[in-house]
Structure formats: structure tokens, C-alpha cells
Design an enzyme around this catalytic site. Sequence first.
Site, mmCIF file in Angstrom:
data_model
loop_
_atom_site.group_PDB
_atom_site.id
_atom_site.type_symbol
_atom_site.label_atom_id
_atom_site.label_comp_id
_atom_site.label_asym_id
_atom_site.label_seq_id
_atom_site.Cartn_x
_atom_site.Cartn_y
_atom_site.Cartn_z
ATOM 1 N N CYS A 1 -5.671 -7.901 0.175
ATOM 2 C CA CYS A 1 -5.073 -8.038 -1.153
ATOM 3 C C CYS A 1 -3.552 -8.174 -1.034
ATOM 4 O O CYS A 1 -2.996 -8.166 0.068
ATOM 5 C CB CYS A 1 -5.445 -6.826 -2.020
ATOM 6 S SG CYS A 1 -4.583 -5.301 -1.576
ATOM 7 N N CYS B 1 17.198 -10.190 -5.838
ATOM 8 C CA CYS B 1 16.581 -11.438 -6.299
ATOM 9 C C CYS B 1 17.159 -11.870 -7.644
ATOM 10 O O CYS B 1 17.379 -13.051 -7.882
ATOM 11 C CB CYS B 1 15.067 -11.278 -6.433
ATOM 12 S SG CYS B 1 14.216 -11.269 -4.860
ATOM 13 N N CYS C 1 -5.262 0.136 3.555
ATOM 14 C CA CYS C 1 -4.586 -0.298 2.321
ATOM 15 C C CYS C 1 -4.972 0.636 1.163
ATOM 16 O O CYS C 1 -6.148 0.969 0.979
ATOM 17 C CB CYS C 1 -4.990 -1.736 1.992
ATOM 18 S SG CYS C 1 -4.379 -2.285 0.383
#
Length: 259
Positions: free
Chosen positions: A173, A189, A247
Site C-alpha cells: 500500500c 513543497c 506495515c
Amino acid sequence: MLSDNQFVRFQRQICLEEIGEGGQKKLKDSTVLIIGCGGLGCAASLYLASAGIGKLVLVDDDLIEISNLHRQIAYLDSDQGVSKVDALSKRLSAINPQIDIRLVKKRMSEEQMQLETMMADIVLDCCDNMPSRQQINRVCHKQNKTLISASAIGWQGQFSVFDFSEISTVGGCFHCLFPFDNIESEKRCVDSGVMGPVVGILGNYQALAAIQKLSMNKVYFDSNQLHLFDGLNLRWQSFSRSKVNHCLVCGVTSNEVRG
Ligand SMILES: [Zn+2]
């Protein structure tokens, strides 16, 4: 059933043998949830509306600013100060008045995202921050929905399809790839440059993958890949993704229960 008008409107798409009239009907019966109506969401939604997706749900809480206009190509100079979802809905309806569009003018809570994801066939992550990306990934994984993710900054873009509707999830994922909520890089960003056509290319990839997944019995791309685009040398690179066993979202030790 397609009307005569729809048949003529989409004839160049219908005559693609992989789509056909059956595929066009599937697009008409589909719902796509688009989270984020910036550069990615503009590009993807313009193509999805034009392609005849029956229902689009647009999510964004921002107003249009002049600095958005070089890359968020659905918006006009006169749209400054207007809600992005309002302006985008108006533009998409002008292109294809036959589609149904619903607007969510706020950042969704986990509960609302669960509900919207449940009602959608595919989710497009077009947002601009890591916490939202992680939330979208968690919700899509839990609900076994296909997540089409993209991002762009500077001259670079990345694209991945996480097909949680498939039983095999060898590619893992989004959290397997990026196991953090990186607020610091997000701040950088916001202040960084970004090349408009690079964002458009990534948004168009999202639309293309969504159309394939929704209309065709067979999907021709490998959904376990990470695709990176470099807008300076005009090159794509692709890498196989792997599931991370520990995960927190999709790993074997995850507490998540898939719906
Ligand atoms: Zn994972």
C-alpha cells in the site's frame, strides 16, 4: 442503455475494441471520488467528465488563488476567490452536462471519507499533503477499493495504482512506500516550484488508469508498480513495489480489519 446523443458523443471512444458500447455503459454507471481539486484533480476530472463517467464526487476546501492558475487548468482568471469545487463543477458540467456531480467543500473526517469511499467505485488521491494521503490509503485499504495515487513537485512526478479490490496485494500500500506523515517536507513543497504540464501529465495518468479499470474486463497495466516521471529529460521509470510485512496498514501485524 446509451442514448443516441451519448452514442455520438462517445463514438471515438466506443470504437476502441477494448472499450466498446459495454465499456461505455460501465463508465456511465461508475462513481469516482476525486479528493483534491488542484492541478491533479483538474486534469483528471476534465478527462473523466469528458469520457462519460456517470458520477463524480469532488472534494476540496480551498478557494482559487491567482498562483494556482498556471497549473490548475480548469480555472479561469475570473474564478479567483471562488471555491475550487464550485468552479470545477461548473466547468465540467459545461463540457458534459449529462454527468452527475456532487461537491464536498471541506476536509473529510475519517467517518465521512469511509462513507464517500464506500459509495465510490474508484478513489483518486489528488491531494497535496501527506496526512491526507495516509488517511485515503487507510480507508481505501479497509474498504477494498482501488486507489489511484499521484503527486508532482518541481519537474518530478510519481504515480501508483493500489488495487485493494484484488485479493493478492503483493505490491502493498501507500504506507509501505512512504511510512511517515512528513510534515516538514510538506512545508517545503508548499514553497517549491512546480511545472504545470508535469502536474497535468500525472493527472492524465490517473484518469487513464481509472477509465481502464472501470470500463474494461481486463486491465493492461501492472498495478504493483511505482512510476516516476522526470519532466526535464522526459523519461519515465518504473519499479516493482513490495508489500512490507510489518506495515501498519496492510502488514501481517496490522490491526486493520478489511471490510
Ligand atoms: Zn502497506
